[in-house]
Design a protein around this motif. Structure first.
Motif, short mmCIF file in Angstrom:
data_model
loop_
_atom_site.label_atom_id
_atom_site.label_comp_id
_atom_site.label_asym_id
_atom_site.label_seq_id
_atom_site.Cartn_x
_atom_site.Cartn_y
_atom_site.Cartn_z
N ASP A 204 0.82 -1.20 0.00
CA ASP A 204 0.00 0.00 0.00
C ASP A 204 0.86 1.26 0.00
O ASP A 204 0.54 2.25 -0.67
N ARG A 205 1.98 1.23 0.72
CA ARG A 205 2.87 2.38 0.76
C ARG A 205 3.51 2.64 -0.60
O ARG A 205 3.67 3.79 -1.02
N LEU A 206 3.87 1.56 -1.31
CA LEU A 206 4.43 1.73 -2.65
C LEU A 206 3.40 2.29 -3.62
O LEU A 206 3.71 3.13 -4.46
N ALA A 207 2.15 1.84 -3.49
CA ALA A 207 1.09 2.35 -4.36
C ALA A 207 0.86 3.85 -4.11
O ALA A 207 0.71 4.63 -5.06
N ILE A 208 0.83 4.24 -2.86
CA ILE A 208 0.65 5.66 -2.52
C ILE A 208 1.85 6.47 -2.99
O ILE A 208 1.71 7.58 -3.53
N LEU A 209 3.07 5.94 -2.81
CA LEU A 209 4.27 6.62 -3.27
C LEU A 209 4.23 6.86 -4.77
O LEU A 209 4.73 7.88 -5.27
N ALA A 210 3.60 5.92 -5.49
CA ALA A 210 3.49 6.05 -6.95
C ALA A 210 2.35 6.95 -7.38
O ALA A 210 2.13 7.14 -8.59
N GLY A 211 1.60 7.50 -6.42
CA GLY A 211 0.52 8.42 -6.74
C GLY A 211 -0.82 7.78 -7.02
O GLY A 211 -1.74 8.44 -7.50
N LEU A 212 -0.96 6.49 -6.71
CA LEU A 212 -2.22 5.81 -6.94
C LEU A 212 -3.21 6.10 -5.82
O LEU A 212 -2.82 6.26 -4.65
N SER A 213 -4.48 6.15 -6.16
CA SER A 213 -5.53 6.34 -5.17
C SER A 213 -6.07 4.96 -4.79
O SER A 213 -6.64 4.26 -5.63
N ILE A 214 -5.89 4.57 -3.54
CA ILE A 214 -6.34 3.25 -3.09
C ILE A 214 -7.26 3.42 -1.88
O ILE A 214 -7.12 4.39 -1.12
N GLU A 215 -8.19 2.50 -1.72
CA GLU A 215 -9.13 2.61 -0.60
C GLU A 215 -8.84 1.57 0.50
O GLU A 215 -9.59 1.47 1.45
N HIS A 216 -7.77 0.83 0.36
CA HIS A 216 -7.43 -0.19 1.34
C HIS A 216 -6.10 0.16 2.01
O HIS A 216 -5.37 1.04 1.56
N ARG A 217 -5.80 -0.55 3.09
CA ARG A 217 -4.50 -0.46 3.73
C ARG A 217 -4.08 -1.87 4.15
O ARG A 217 -4.92 -2.75 4.34
N ILE A 218 -2.78 -2.06 4.30
CA ILE A 218 -2.25 -3.32 4.80
C ILE A 218 -2.24 -3.29 6.33
O ILE A 218 -1.69 -2.37 6.93
N VAL A 219 -2.87 -4.29 6.92
CA VAL A 219 -2.84 -4.48 8.36
C VAL A 219 -2.03 -5.75 8.63
O VAL A 219 -2.35 -6.82 8.10
N PRO A 220 -0.96 -5.65 9.40
CA PRO A 220 -0.13 -6.85 9.66
C PRO A 220 -0.78 -7.77 10.69
O PRO A 220 -1.09 -7.34 11.81
N PHE A 221 -1.01 -9.01 10.30
CA PHE A 221 -1.49 -10.03 11.24
C PHE A 221 -0.32 -10.94 11.57
O PHE A 221 0.27 -11.56 10.69
N ARG A 222 -0.02 -10.98 12.84
CA ARG A 222 1.13 -11.76 13.31
C ARG A 222 0.70 -13.20 13.55
O ARG A 222 -0.26 -13.48 14.26
N GLY A 223 1.40 -14.13 12.93
CA GLY A 223 1.14 -15.55 13.12
C GLY A 223 2.23 -16.15 13.98
O GLY A 223 3.39 -16.27 13.54
N GLU A 224 1.89 -16.51 15.19
CA GLU A 224 2.88 -17.01 16.14
C GLU A 224 2.91 -18.53 16.11
O GLU A 224 1.88 -19.19 16.18
N TYR A 225 4.11 -19.07 15.99
CA TYR A 225 4.34 -20.51 15.93
C TYR A 225 5.12 -20.97 17.17
O TYR A 225 5.83 -20.20 17.81
N PHE A 226 5.02 -22.26 17.44
CA PHE A 226 5.95 -22.95 18.33
C PHE A 226 6.56 -24.10 17.55
O PHE A 226 5.96 -24.63 16.62
N ARG A 227 7.77 -24.47 17.94
CA ARG A 227 8.43 -25.62 17.34
C ARG A 227 8.51 -26.73 18.37
O ARG A 227 8.82 -26.47 19.54
N LEU A 228 8.19 -27.96 17.97
CA LEU A 228 8.27 -29.08 18.89
C LEU A 228 9.72 -29.52 19.06
O LEU A 228 10.55 -29.36 18.16
N PRO A 229 10.07 -30.11 20.21
CA PRO A 229 11.43 -30.62 20.39
C PRO A 229 11.73 -31.73 19.39
O PRO A 229 10.82 -32.43 18.92
N ALA A 230 13.00 -31.91 19.09
CA ALA A 230 13.41 -32.90 18.09
C ALA A 230 12.94 -34.30 18.46
O ALA A 230 12.68 -35.14 17.57
N THR A 231 12.78 -34.56 19.74
CA THR A 231 12.32 -35.89 20.17
C THR A 231 10.89 -36.16 19.76
O THR A 231 10.43 -37.30 19.82
#
Length: 395
Positions: A204-231
């Motif tokens: 969205d920032r690149l589109a705005i920088l290029a002068g485009l008119s957009i009606e959306h924005r990027i919202v970051p959704f954080r996806g949290e993981y865990f890793r299981l032990p090797a065993t």
């Protein structure tokens, strides 16, 4: 002057650059990436799954691109000596409601001409002794791979086709004129006849920088993981997913075998406080202000407030996260959930608060901005690139 400029060195940008050079031999092309390596953001922080396309409505663009992309990804891996494994996926139902949803998903997958097998509780236990459920859908074509390795191979292919890749270069200006697009960075600039921006979390920032008119924005959704032990790397033989709830925007916590032999649990989905902040408690004031000032953000939070509160609780309370996993994998314990780097999903949100789940493009005569390339964009990158190239008029 270059014939083409690609902004963004994730898998979609790389696939687009590769396709342009293959489709139009002799063209000059520059790919600009702000990081010091390719595929550093969404591409390198996803689950590494080659999806089959089981979730999408029959006849949908996402479904078609996913099916084509799964085949194209595997072919690309074979051609470039990249290891992948077609281990299959199980979608496990643990209640009457989920059994009904499973039946509907089975019919949808048949309409999508995806091979899927409905299995009962006994066969599920035989296939996965550590998994509990009333029944499951088995999708044999689902696979796993390192998309970071695919990016490296695409970068080598672009170089072999005389494409120019510039790393550690942040674009600071984009200006379109009648016959070219001027692209500026800190200490240099370029001209190109056509520009394609595949900027993911910064789209969205690149589109705005290029002068485009957009009606959306990027919202970051954080996806949290865990890793299981090797065993516990042998806890599952397939990928194990819950039956998705159609009322929720994301798929839910699942067990994922990784191509390096490990197993991850996740992800959840919580609002991120930084677009590119992967460590726990990452915080970027400019990113927060961006979405806090966007009315669509507050509308989507309100519309999804119940699930948002559950996700936030489970993010803050490890035992709540564990219970999501124990619904179908009861042997997991708190000590099994080891730290693992998070992923961040670039979720496009409209001004009315609607989450955009399909592809979204914006453009002019000389520019095409990929504003939203939703999951499974990594699986679908090669046919997405073909679609982008087809949209661009030849010079």
């Amino acid at each position: 002057m270059f014939d083409y400029c690609i902004i963004g060195g994730g898998i979609v940008g790389l696939a687009t650059a590769m396709r342009l050079l293959e489709d139009r031999p002799g063209s000059s092309l520059i790919l600009i990436e702000k990081e010091d390596a390719l595929g550093r953001h969404q591409t390198a922080h996803n689950s590494g799954v080659i999806h089959a396309g089981i979730y999408y409505p029959p006849g949908s663009l996402k479904g078609e691109l996913c099916r084509r992309g799964a085949e194209a990804t595997k072919t690309f891996c074979v051609e470039n000596g990249i290891r992948f494994e077609t281990c299959g996926k199980l979608l496990v139902a643990t209640s009457d409601v989920e059994m009904q949803r499973m039946d509907m998903l089975y019919e949808r997958s048949r309409q999508n001409t995806i091979e899927v097998h409905r299995i009962g509780e006994d066969e599920l236990r035989e296939r996965e002794p550590n998994i509990s459920g009333r029944g499951a859908l088995f999708v044999p074509s689902t696979g796993i791979v390192s998309y970071a390795e695919i990016c490296q191979a695409m970068g080598r292919r672009i170089g072999a086709l005389d494409g120019d890749i510039r790393l550690s270069t942040r674009v600071t200006g984009i200006r379109e004129s009648v016959d070219a697009v001027d692209i500026a960075a800190k200490n240099e600039s370029w001209r190109a006849r056509k520009l394609v921006a595949c900027a993911g979390l910064q789209s969205d920032r690149l589109a705005i920088l290029a002068g485009l008119s957009i009606e959306h924005r990027i919202v970051p959704f954080r996806g949290e993981y865990f890793r299981l032990p090797a065993t516990r790397n042998d806890i599952v033989r397939h990928l194990v997913y819950p039956i998705p709830d159609p009322a929720l925007p994301f798929l839910g916590v699942h067990l994922t075998r990784m191509i390096d032999g490990g197993v991850t649990v996740g992800p959840n989905a919580v609002i991120g406080f930084a677009r590119e902040g992967y460590p726990h408690l990452s915080f970027n004031l400019a990113d927060i202000v961006d979405y806090a000032l966007f009315p669509g953000f507050w509308k989507t939070v309100f519309a999804n407030r119940k699930s948002a509160m559950v996700e936030l609780r489970n993010s803050l309370w490890k035992r709540g996260y564990l219970e999501e996993c124990r619904k179908y994998c009861p042997s997991l314990t708190l000590s099994d959930l080891l730290p693992c780097e998070a992923g961040i999903r670039a979720q496009a949100v409209r001004s009315d608060g609607a989450l955009i789940h399909d592809f979204l493009f914006a453009g002019t005569d000389r520019m095409l901005h990929v504003c939203n390339a939703p999951s499974p964009a990594a699986t679908s990158a090669i046919p997405i690139a073909e679609m982008i190239v087809a949209r661009m008029r030849k010079p």
